[in-house]
Design a protein around this motif. Structure first.
Motif, PDB file in Angstrom:
ATOM      1  N   CYS A 313       0.828  -1.212   0.000  1.00  0.00           N
ATOM      2  CA  CYS A 313       0.000   0.000   0.000  1.00  0.00           C
ATOM      3  C   CYS A 313       0.862   1.263   0.000  1.00  0.00           C
ATOM      4  CB  CYS A 313      -0.919  -0.003   1.213  1.00  0.00           C
ATOM      5  SG  CYS A 313      -2.236  -1.245   1.172  1.00  0.00           S
ATOM      6  N   THR A 314       1.907   1.271   0.821  1.00  0.00           N
ATOM      7  CA  THR A 314       2.770   2.455   0.864  1.00  0.00           C
ATOM      8  C   THR A 314       3.543   2.624  -0.446  1.00  0.00           C
ATOM      9  OG1 THR A 314       4.487   1.132   1.970  1.00  0.00           O
ATOM     10  CG2 THR A 314       3.006   2.417   3.373  1.00  0.00           C
ATOM     11  N   ALA A 315       3.921   1.507  -1.072  1.00  0.00           N
ATOM     12  CA  ALA A 315       4.607   1.608  -2.368  1.00  0.00           C
ATOM     13  C   ALA A 315       3.669   2.184  -3.431  1.00  0.00           C
ATOM     14  CB  ALA A 315       5.111   0.233  -2.793  1.00  0.00           C
ATOM     15  N   ALA A 316       2.395   1.777  -3.398  1.00  0.00           N
ATOM     16  CA  ALA A 316       1.416   2.341  -4.330  1.00  0.00           C
ATOM     17  C   ALA A 316       1.224   3.833  -4.081  1.00  0.00           C
ATOM     18  CB  ALA A 316       0.087   1.595  -4.199  1.00  0.00           C
ATOM     19  N   MET A 317       1.205   4.217  -2.803  1.00  0.00           N
ATOM     20  CA  MET A 317       1.078   5.635  -2.485  1.00  0.00           C
ATOM     21  C   MET A 317       2.277   6.425  -3.012  1.00  0.00           C
ATOM     22  SD  MET A 317       0.504   7.461   1.244  1.00  0.00           S
ATOM     23  CE  MET A 317       2.112   6.924   1.876  1.00  0.00           C
ATOM     24  N   ALA A 318       3.477   5.866  -2.860  1.00  0.00           N
ATOM     25  CA  ALA A 318       4.676   6.551  -3.351  1.00  0.00           C
ATOM     26  C   ALA A 318       4.642   6.690  -4.868  1.00  0.00           C
ATOM     27  CB  ALA A 318       5.917   5.784  -2.914  1.00  0.00           C
ATOM     28  N   ALA A 319       4.173   5.656  -5.558  1.00  0.00           N
ATOM     29  CA  ALA A 319       4.120   5.724  -7.023  1.00  0.00           C
ATOM     30  C   ALA A 319       3.093   6.750  -7.493  1.00  0.00           C
ATOM     31  CB  ALA A 319       3.788   4.339  -7.587  1.00  0.00           C
ATOM     32  N   LEU A 320       1.922   6.755  -6.873  1.00  0.00           N
ATOM     33  CA  LEU A 320       0.870   7.676  -7.307  1.00  0.00           C
ATOM     34  C   LEU A 320       1.171   9.121  -6.929  1.00  0.00           C
ATOM     35  CD1 LEU A 320      -2.348   5.582  -6.594  1.00  0.00           C
ATOM     36  CD2 LEU A 320      -1.322   6.126  -8.804  1.00  0.00           C
ATOM     37  N   MET A 321       1.982   9.341  -5.891  1.00  0.00           N
ATOM     38  CA  MET A 321       2.341  10.709  -5.523  1.00  0.00           C
ATOM     39  C   MET A 321       3.285  11.353  -6.530  1.00  0.00           C
ATOM     40  SD  MET A 321       0.880  12.154  -3.045  1.00  0.00           S
ATOM     41  CE  MET A 321      -0.508  11.538  -2.089  1.00  0.00           C
ATOM     42  N   LEU A 322       3.798  10.565  -7.458  1.00  0.00           N
ATOM     43  CA  LEU A 322       4.589  11.146  -8.536  1.00  0.00           C
ATOM     44  C   LEU A 322       3.703  11.854  -9.560  1.00  0.00           C
ATOM     45  CD1 LEU A 322       7.134   8.239  -9.171  1.00  0.00           C
ATOM     46  CD2 LEU A 322       7.599  10.436  -8.057  1.00  0.00           C
ATOM     47  N   LEU A 323       2.423  11.474  -9.612  1.00  0.00           N
ATOM     48  CA  LEU A 323       1.524  12.071 -10.603  1.00  0.00           C
ATOM     49  C   LEU A 323       1.344  13.576 -10.410  1.00  0.00           C
ATOM     50  CD1 LEU A 323      -1.215   9.283 -10.887  1.00  0.00           C
ATOM     51  CD2 LEU A 323       0.732   9.717 -12.392  1.00  0.00           C
ATOM     52  N   PRO A 324       1.082  14.074  -9.177  1.00  0.00           N
ATOM     53  CA  PRO A 324       0.990  15.527  -9.019  1.00  0.00           C
ATOM     54  C   PRO A 324       2.270  16.252  -9.405  1.00  0.00           C
ATOM     55  CG  PRO A 324       0.035  14.431  -7.123  1.00  0.00           C
ATOM     56  CD  PRO A 324       0.721  13.374  -7.925  1.00  0.00           C
TER      57      PRO A 324
END
Length: 433
Positions: A313-324
């Protein structure tokens, strides 16, 4: 009031899994897990009361800032006062939770809330009548006794479904979605009250909602968990010493930095593009994505153990935070809006799984304290993230680059979670009773 404090808790019998029935296709019963947890007597009333008590959590700080700046004309003073309240909450919150664990929710939550409401009303009067600045700090610090209403509700679910991990997962997902909803609606309501009625209206309404909600919540005795006996050796032992909990709290600290920096940087981005009034809408998209993801995450039982899902879950959060970061540097406000909506979908699953781990690692007699420590770590991270995001927005040469701060904080959370998962011994979770 006397009735709330004197009444003895009436515990409910253990909730047994419902008998197996022929299951309809999932597409025909998408909300069945949520309907199931609310069939337990008392859960609907206690949830409604807790939502009423939790809504002011998203109102109080915004109302205080608008009230102080409207009267004193100083954002610096308003920020310092709210930061003082945040620091006081970080110190007083675990002690209040420890008292709840030792003496019960109703006996502690009601007087603690009354003291916090008096602090809010005192702040209102000091601002209205032009009292010295130091009185504002003292009054707002008194609100630190506000109980962790979300933690109180999660403790009730943990007790009711102590023998049903799937139902606990659904309940925790609902609670996270409720958190997102309250922090989505709270600032909007506070701004509306302070700008249309009076600068003091937001604080007054928030205090009234908080006291009313906690009184109604405390009156629901059927779902209140009994006070668990705590061994004498554990009464002075902080949950911080529990194996596996410190790395988990470090992850919550980094996750809080994601939230704090994302809020400040988004406001700065909107301001630089001449869309300051749209900053709330941009942040609302992130909260909406998280709320929707939290509800979807709770619909079905998750495979494997939470300690294995948490790094994912934290890895997914880190990946998606690259979008902004990508949208702000290469696109514009419209691209950022989409990116924030998508980035929000990873935060609720991370928080749901993390709170479930806190519940499994903390003994039943210290459950409220353990969850409050997690919230305290989040608050500390939010404060640090706000400062870091503000510095980056002013000094990195472009607001788009400042989105690297929440991205870096999310990467740090993922790294800590991964290292902790590799070092944590494979032991069964602590029973919830």
């Amino acid at each position: 009031m006397i009735l709330f404090l004197a009444a003895r808790p009436v515990t409910s019998p253990p909730v047994r899994p419902a008998p197996r029935r022929a299951r309809a296709p999932f597409r025909l019963r998408p909300l069945a897990p949520y309907r199931r947890i609310f069939t337990v007597p008392g859960t609907r009333a206690v949830t409604a009361a807790n939502l009423l008590a939790r809504l002011p959590m998203g109102m109080l700080s915004v109302s205080a800032v608008l009230m102080i700046t409207g009267s004193r004309g100083s954002y610096a003073l308003a920020g310092a006062v709210t930061a003082t309240g945040l620091a006081a909450t970080a110190l007083a919150g675990p002690w209040t939770a420890r008292l709840v664990d030792r003496h019960g929710q109703a006996r502690i939550a009601v007087p603690a809330t009354a003291l916090a409401v008096l602090g809010s009303l005192a702040l209102l009067l000091c601002v209205h009548y032009g009292a010295p600045d130091w009185t504002l700090f003292a009054c707002y610090a008194a609100t630190a006794t506000t109980p962790n209403t979300g933690g109180l509700s999660r403790a009730r679910w943990a007790y009711l479904f102590r023998d049903d991990p799937a139902a606990r997962h659904t309940a925790n997902s609902f609670e996270q979605a409720a958190d997102e909803l309250c922090f989505l609606l709270g600032p909007v309501l506070a701004t509306l009250l302070c700008t249309t009625l009076a600068p003091e209206a937001g604080t007054a309404v928030a205090a009234a909602l908080l006291l009313t909600g906690v009184l109604l919540f405390a009156a629901q005795r059927r779902t209140e968990p009994p006070v668990a006996p705590t061994p004498a050796t554990d009464r002075t032992r902080s949950p911080l010493r529990l194996p596996g909990l410190p790395p988990l709290l470090a992850t919550f600290l980094a996750t809080g930095a994601v939230f704090g920096s994302l809020e400040v940087v988004t406001i700065a981005f909107a301001d630089r593009h001449g869309l300051r009034s749209a900053a709330g809408a941009l942040l609302a998209l992130q909260a909406a994505g998280s709320c929707a993801a939290g509800l979807l995450y709770g619909l079905r039982r998750q495979p494997g153990q939470a300690r294995h899902r948490f790094p994912v879950c934290t890895a997914a959060m880190a990946a998606l935070m690259l979008l902004p970061l990508l949208a702000a540097t290469a696109g514009g406000p419209a691209a950022l809006a989409v990116a924030l909506l998508l980035a929000g979908t990873a935060t609720a699953p991370t928080m749901v799984t993390g709170m479930g781990l806190v519940q499994s690692l903390t003994p039943p007699g210290r459950l409220n304290e353990g969850m409050t420590l997690a919230v305290t770590a989040l608050l500390g991270g939010i404060a640090a993230g706000s400062a870091g995001g503000g510095w980056a927005a002013d000094h990195l040469g472009g607001v788009g680059a400042a989105y690297g701060v929440p991205a870096a904080a999310a990467a740090l959370a993922a790294a800590v979670a991964l290292l902790a998962a590799r070092r944590r011994p494979a032991c069964p979770p602590a029973p919830v009773s």
